[in-house]
Design a protein around this motif. Sequence first.
Motif, mmCIF file in Angstrom:
data_model
loop_
_atom_site.group_PDB
_atom_site.id
_atom_site.type_symbol
_atom_site.label_atom_id
_atom_site.label_comp_id
_atom_site.label_asym_id
_atom_site.label_seq_id
_atom_site.Cartn_x
_atom_site.Cartn_y
_atom_site.Cartn_z
ATOM 1 N N GLU A 112 -3.511 79.353 -52.921
ATOM 2 C CA GLU A 112 -5.391 80.181 -52.984
ATOM 3 C C GLU A 112 -5.742 78.865 -53.248
ATOM 4 N N GLU A 113 -5.139 78.079 -53.523
ATOM 5 C CA GLU A 113 -5.636 76.240 -53.738
ATOM 6 C C GLU A 113 -5.647 75.722 -52.397
ATOM 7 N N ARG A 114 -4.611 76.134 -51.582
ATOM 8 C CA ARG A 114 -4.576 75.434 -50.209
ATOM 9 C C ARG A 114 -5.559 75.849 -49.474
ATOM 10 N N LEU A 115 -5.454 77.353 -49.747
ATOM 11 C CA LEU A 115 -6.671 77.890 -48.719
ATOM 12 C C LEU A 115 -8.020 77.289 -49.318
ATOM 13 N N ARG A 116 -8.055 77.558 -50.562
ATOM 14 C CA ARG A 116 -9.403 76.978 -50.674
ATOM 15 C C ARG A 116 -9.933 75.060 -50.218
ATOM 16 N N ALA A 117 -9.288 74.501 -50.476
ATOM 17 C CA ALA A 117 -8.856 73.223 -50.331
ATOM 18 C C ALA A 117 -8.774 72.930 -48.525
ATOM 19 N N TRP A 118 -8.161 73.681 -47.396
ATOM 20 C CA TRP A 118 -7.986 73.527 -46.453
ATOM 21 C C TRP A 118 -9.232 73.978 -45.487
ATOM 22 N N LEU A 119 -10.045 75.017 -45.919
ATOM 23 C CA LEU A 119 -11.307 75.353 -45.646
ATOM 24 C C LEU A 119 -12.290 74.270 -46.007
ATOM 25 N N ALA A 120 -12.143 73.851 -47.009
ATOM 26 C CA ALA A 120 -13.446 72.993 -47.601
ATOM 27 C C ALA A 120 -13.040 71.654 -46.672
ATOM 28 N N ALA A 121 -12.131 71.265 -46.532
ATOM 29 C CA ALA A 121 -11.583 70.036 -45.485
ATOM 30 C C ALA A 121 -12.286 70.476 -44.073
ATOM 31 N N LEU A 122 -12.252 71.108 -43.941
ATOM 32 C CA LEU A 122 -12.066 71.756 -42.306
ATOM 33 C C LEU A 122 -13.742 71.746 -42.227
ATOM 34 N N PHE A 123 -14.611 72.118 -43.258
ATOM 35 C CA PHE A 123 -16.046 72.275 -43.292
ATOM 36 C C PHE A 123 -16.381 70.550 -43.169
ATOM 37 N N ALA A 124 -15.500 69.998 -44.769
ATOM 38 C CA ALA A 124 -16.356 68.187 -44.437
ATOM 39 C C ALA A 124 -15.635 67.504 -43.587
ATOM 40 N N ALA A 125 -14.788 68.306 -42.701
ATOM 41 C CA ALA A 125 -14.309 67.054 -41.306
ATOM 42 C C ALA A 125 -15.544 67.489 -40.876
ATOM 43 N N LYS A 126 -15.822 68.436 -39.675
ATOM 44 C CA LYS A 126 -17.007 68.583 -38.906
ATOM 45 C C LYS A 126 -18.285 68.679 -39.605
ATOM 46 N N ARG A 127 -18.785 68.275 -40.719
ATOM 47 C CA ARG A 127 -20.037 67.832 -41.502
ATOM 48 C C ARG A 127 -20.468 66.635 -41.309
ATOM 49 N N HIS A 128 -19.065 65.520 -41.338
ATOM 50 C CA HIS A 128 -18.857 64.278 -41.498
ATOM 51 C C HIS A 128 -18.732 63.890 -40.034
ATOM 52 N N LYS A 129 -18.252 64.262 -39.119
ATOM 53 C CA LYS A 129 -18.512 64.241 -38.013
ATOM 54 C C LYS A 129 -19.624 64.175 -37.465
ATOM 55 N N ALA A 130 -20.447 65.352 -37.611
ATOM 56 C CA ALA A 130 -22.170 65.810 -37.384
ATOM 57 C C ALA A 130 -23.324 64.663 -38.237
ATOM 58 N N GLY A 131 -23.166 64.424 -38.988
ATOM 59 C CA GLY A 131 -23.899 63.565 -39.576
ATOM 60 C C GLY A 131 -23.900 61.923 -39.515
ATOM 61 N N ASP A 132 -22.262 60.993 -39.140
ATOM 62 C CA ASP A 132 -22.324 60.011 -39.628
ATOM 63 C C ASP A 132 -22.352 60.063 -38.307
ATOM 64 N N ASP A 133 -22.303 60.492 -37.098
ATOM 65 C CA ASP A 133 -22.366 59.652 -35.616
ATOM 66 C C ASP A 133 -22.850 60.896 -34.658
ATOM 67 N N PRO A 134 -24.608 61.058 -34.888
ATOM 68 C CA PRO A 134 -24.745 62.531 -34.314
ATOM 69 C C PRO A 134 -24.741 62.238 -33.199
ATOM 70 N N GLU A 135 -24.401 61.004 -32.261
ATOM 71 C CA GLU A 135 -25.479 61.083 -30.866
ATOM 72 C C GLU A 135 -23.703 61.158 -30.518
ATOM 73 N N LEU A 136 -22.439 61.126 -30.711
ATOM 74 C CA LEU A 136 -21.259 61.272 -30.652
ATOM 75 C C LEU A 136 -21.125 62.532 -30.510
#
Length: 197
Positions: free
Chosen positions: A82-106
């Motif tokens: 359960e902890e891994r599933l929560r962490a995995w989903l949160a990490a996926l969301f964070a990674a995608k949000r990071h890519k979109a927010g930190d370098d919007p042109e790329l």
Amino acid sequence: MAPTSETLTAERILEATEEVLRRHGPAKATVVDVARALGVSHGSVYRHFRTKAVLREAVTKRWLDRTSERLAGIVSDGSGPEERLRAWLAALFAAKRHKAGDDPELFATYTVLTDENGTAVGEHIADLTSQLTRIIAAGAGSGIFTAPDPAAAARAVFHATGRFHDPCYAREWTAPGIDEEFTAVVDLLIRGLGAPR
């Protein structure tokens, strides 16, 4: 062109391609631009990547693989399913949000490239759902989750959380309350997967 002092490798070409894409965007970036950035002839680039399409697919795959690699460590980190599933989903969301927010042109550039490169995207999604399958299978094996078909459950979880990782929703990722909405969806999925007590 001045000769380059470093050996020309596929990795150097991909790094330069990413920089050229950031600067020019996918519509205007050319192999000649990449070669110029590296100080080599465009023929040297073509020796590593036989066409512009192959180069664009390789740079797209490299970008997607960064996310997969980050998430892979969570799959077998030793915590409960359960902890891994929560962490995995949160990490996926964070990674995608990071890519979109930190370098919007790329991010915008890669959104275009992923539309062109169905093979790279399909492999990326298969890798992500395979990681989810392993987490859910571990939970089913330990009696924490009820999932007779962990692969089907993984696909369902992936699709149910699409709003938090599919680039078409990127504009919503900074909206007020999005973190609470993400938590509510994950809580619901965890409850749905949970074995009867």
